[in-house]
Design a protein around this motif. Sequence first.
Motif, PDB file in Angstrom:
ATOM      1  N   VAL A  14      32.531-105.833  81.073  1.00 25.66           N
ATOM      2  CA  VAL A  14      32.011-106.790  80.095  1.00 25.66           C
ATOM      3  C   VAL A  14      32.110-108.229  80.568  1.00 25.66           C
ATOM      4  N   ALA A  15      32.891-108.491  81.621  1.00 26.94           N
ATOM      5  CA  ALA A  15      32.966-109.847  82.163  1.00 26.94           C
ATOM      6  C   ALA A  15      31.663-110.259  82.847  1.00 26.94           C
ATOM      7  N   ASP A  16      30.814-109.289  83.161  1.00 28.15           N
ATOM      8  CA  ASP A  16      29.541-109.541  83.832  1.00 28.15           C
ATOM      9  C   ASP A  16      28.424-109.521  82.788  1.00 28.15           C
ATOM     10  N   PRO A  17      27.824-110.667  82.477  1.00 24.17           N
ATOM     11  CA  PRO A  17      26.798-110.692  81.421  1.00 24.17           C
ATOM     12  C   PRO A  17      25.587-109.818  81.741  1.00 24.17           C
ATOM     13  N   GLU A  18      25.254-109.675  83.005  1.00 23.01           N
ATOM     14  CA  GLU A  18      24.110-108.839  83.351  1.00 23.01           C
ATOM     15  C   GLU A  18      24.393-107.368  83.070  1.00 23.01           C
ATOM     16  N   GLN A  19      25.614-106.921  83.353  1.00 20.49           N
ATOM     17  CA  GLN A  19      25.967-105.534  83.047  1.00 20.49           C
ATOM     18  C   GLN A  19      25.944-105.282  81.541  1.00 20.49           C
ATOM     19  N   VAL A  20      26.418-106.254  80.766  1.00 21.49           N
ATOM     20  CA  VAL A  20      26.410-106.094  79.305  1.00 21.49           C
ATOM     21  C   VAL A  20      24.980-106.053  78.785  1.00 21.49           C
ATOM     22  N   GLU A  21      24.138-106.924  79.293  1.00 19.68           N
ATOM     23  CA  GLU A  21      22.735-106.926  78.884  1.00 19.68           C
ATOM     24  C   GLU A  21      22.063-105.610  79.253  1.00 19.68           C
ATOM     25  N   ASP A  22      22.348-105.093  80.437  1.00 19.05           N
ATOM     26  CA  ASP A  22      21.792-103.808  80.838  1.00 19.05           C
ATOM     27  C   ASP A  22      22.255-102.689  79.909  1.00 19.05           C
ATOM     28  N   ALA A  23      23.526-102.722  79.513  1.00 15.62           N
ATOM     29  CA  ALA A  23      24.058-101.698  78.617  1.00 15.62           C
ATOM     30  C   ALA A  23      23.378-101.774  77.250  1.00 15.62           C
ATOM     31  N   ALA A  24      23.143-102.979  76.757  1.00  9.64           N
ATOM     32  CA  ALA A  24      22.461-103.138  75.475  1.00  9.64           C
ATOM     33  C   ALA A  24      21.033-102.619  75.544  1.00  9.64           C
ATOM     34  N   ARG A  25      20.350-102.943  76.631  1.00  9.68           N
ATOM     35  CA  ARG A  25      18.977-102.477  76.801  1.00  9.68           C
ATOM     36  C   ARG A  25      18.928-100.955  76.899  1.00  9.68           C
ATOM     37  N   ARG A  26      19.856-100.384  77.650  1.00 12.02           N
ATOM     38  CA  ARG A  26      19.897 -98.929  77.801  1.00 12.02           C
ATOM     39  C   ARG A  26      20.198 -98.247  76.464  1.00 12.02           C
ATOM     40  N   THR A  27      21.091 -98.811  75.687  1.00  7.64           N
ATOM     41  CA  THR A  27      21.425 -98.244  74.374  1.00  7.64           C
ATOM     42  C   THR A  27      20.190 -98.157  73.494  1.00  7.64           C
ATOM     43  N   GLU A  28      19.414 -99.217  73.451  1.00  6.40           N
ATOM     44  CA  GLU A  28      18.236 -99.207  72.585  1.00  6.40           C
ATOM     45  C   GLU A  28      17.126 -98.318  73.136  1.00  6.40           C
ATOM     46  N   GLU A  29      17.066 -98.165  74.452  1.00  6.28           N
ATOM     47  CA  GLU A  29      16.095 -97.229  75.019  1.00  6.28           C
ATOM     48  C   GLU A  29      16.409 -95.793  74.610  1.00  6.28           C
ATOM     49  N   VAL A  30      17.693 -95.451  74.559  1.00  6.70           N
ATOM     50  CA  VAL A  30      18.097 -94.076  74.271  1.00  6.70           C
ATOM     51  C   VAL A  30      18.243 -93.822  72.775  1.00  6.70           C
ATOM     52  N   PHE A  31      18.867 -94.751  72.055  1.00 11.02           N
ATOM     53  CA  PHE A  31      19.222 -94.523  70.654  1.00 11.02           C
ATOM     54  C   PHE A  31      18.346 -95.271  69.652  1.00 11.02           C
ATOM     55  N   GLY A  32      17.726 -96.364  70.068  1.00 13.74           N
ATOM     56  CA  GLY A  32      17.024 -97.212  69.118  1.00 13.74           C
ATOM     57  C   GLY A  32      17.825 -98.466  68.812  1.00 13.74           C
ATOM     58  N   ALA A  33      17.406 -99.184  67.772  1.00 13.23           N
ATOM     59  CA  ALA A  33      17.980-100.492  67.444  1.00 13.23           C
ATOM     60  C   ALA A  33      19.462-100.391  67.132  1.00 13.23           C
ATOM     61  N   VAL A  34      20.234-101.342  67.657  1.00 11.36           N
ATOM     62  CA  VAL A  34      21.680-101.377  67.433  1.00 11.36           C
ATOM     63  C   VAL A  34      21.960-101.920  66.038  1.00 11.36           C
ATOM     64  N   ASP A  35      22.773-101.183  65.265  1.00  7.31           N
ATOM     65  CA  ASP A  35      23.186-101.617  63.933  1.00  7.31           C
ATOM     66  C   ASP A  35      24.518-102.362  63.963  1.00  7.31           C
ATOM     67  N   VAL A  36      25.456-101.876  64.777  1.00  7.30           N
ATOM     68  CA  VAL A  36      26.802-102.432  64.818  1.00  7.30           C
ATOM     69  C   VAL A  36      27.228-102.596  66.269  1.00  7.30           C
ATOM     70  N   TRP A  37      27.789-103.757  66.586  1.00  7.36           N
ATOM     71  CA  TRP A  37      28.343-103.988  67.921  1.00  7.36           C
ATOM     72  C   TRP A  37      29.810-104.384  67.742  1.00  7.36           C
ATOM     73  N   VAL A  38      30.723-103.646  68.372  1.00  2.88           N
ATOM     74  CA  VAL A  38      32.154-103.904  68.268  1.00  2.88           C
ATOM     75  C   VAL A  38      32.657-104.428  69.603  1.00  2.88           C
ATOM     76  N   ASN A  39      33.127-105.672  69.621  1.00  2.00           N
ATOM     77  CA  ASN A  39      33.710-106.277  70.827  1.00  2.00           C
ATOM     78  C   ASN A  39      35.221-106.048  70.812  1.00  2.00           C
ATOM     79  N   ASN A  40      35.671-105.137  71.648  1.00  2.00           N
ATOM     80  CA  ASN A  40      37.073-104.750  71.670  1.00  2.00           C
ATOM     81  C   ASN A  40      37.710-104.849  73.055  1.00  2.00           C
ATOM     82  N   ALA A  41      36.913-104.847  74.105  1.00  2.00           N
ATOM     83  CA  ALA A  41      37.441-104.776  75.471  1.00  2.00           C
ATOM     84  C   ALA A  41      38.309-105.984  75.809  1.00  2.00           C
ATOM     85  N   PHE A  42      39.365-105.730  76.558  1.00  2.00           N
ATOM     86  CA  PHE A  42      40.201-106.823  77.044  1.00  2.00           C
ATOM     87  C   PHE A  42      41.058-106.330  78.197  1.00  2.00           C
TER      88      PHE A  42
END
Length: 338
Positions: free
Chosen positions: A61-89
């Motif tokens: 998650v420290a890499d914004p491009e990886q996070v953006e890719d993950a968001a794009r992939r999620t919507e390609e597979v599942f559809g629109a994101v309803d909830v995003w939980v930021n928990n990583a540390f």
Amino acid sequence: MKRDVVVVTGASAGVGRATARLFASRGAKVALLARGRAGLEGAAQEVRAAGGEPLVLATDVADPEQVEDAARRTEEVFGAVDVWVNNAFTSAFGRFLDLPPEEYRRATSATYLGCVNGTRAALRRMVPRDHGTVVQVGSALAYRGIPLQSAYCGAKHAIQGFTESVRCELLHDHSAVRITMVQLPAVNTPQFGWLRTHMPRHAQPVPPIYQPEVAARAVVRAADRPGRREYWVGGSTVATLLANAVVPGLLDRYLARTGFDSQQTEEPAPRGPGNLTAPADSARDVGTHGSFDDRAHAHSAQLWASRHEQAALTAAGTAAGLVGLGWMLRHKGASWAR
């Protein structure tokens, strides 16, 4: 039952994994973001078993491009994101002057900027649709800094200020998108076994300790009712925040005297880089819980009260916090770490 699309960062263990499992029990489609491949696969199995549909996305998650890719992939597979939980540390444990700049940089990048990156990726998709909720997993340490955790405290403080700023912007735009934060007490997660430490003894949370499932219930509650700015979990969190608001100087001196010993066991600390530069669960799945099951609570009376709207129960939760505050100042103290 609505099959929400949910993204959880830091989903391979601890609070993130428990949260993913709880969303899955409601039939959600859950994108699991973390670095550790074995932990992610273990989490995916639990999501399936709970009745959800997992999507494993190995992401730093420290890499914004990886996070953006993950968001794009999620919507390609599942559809629109309803909830995003930021928990990583991730973090480093020790005196400030003992922490090398590169460790500080990494802890801040993963914990604070990881949250920023996740929020950006979520809002880029939610704001145009005028729908969605972002939940930030915080800590009592978002308000109250403690010794030996300056990197973590600084990042959580930053998330708190960042979230308030973004919330104001959403309100200015009359957006239906919501952002809220859950402030946690000490939680029995694997972090105490794999964080980078510069101290001679093994790190530990200070009782009262709660199981990750308690935190997960609060996160899901916040996602369901994001109109509240914050959720405080555990009487110890309430006590800590009240003490910091009322007698911060006294709390400084108290923590200076007790905060070193209370955050270490009698066992020698593990040596090595911890999970700062590489995940600790790439080859072996460590599960959801840490090593303090025998001391951790599976329920929180304060959280139960906060889930009910009656004024009497709210007052009872506040009273419990005040009792905890008095106990903290007289005895060993409240919990200082997630």
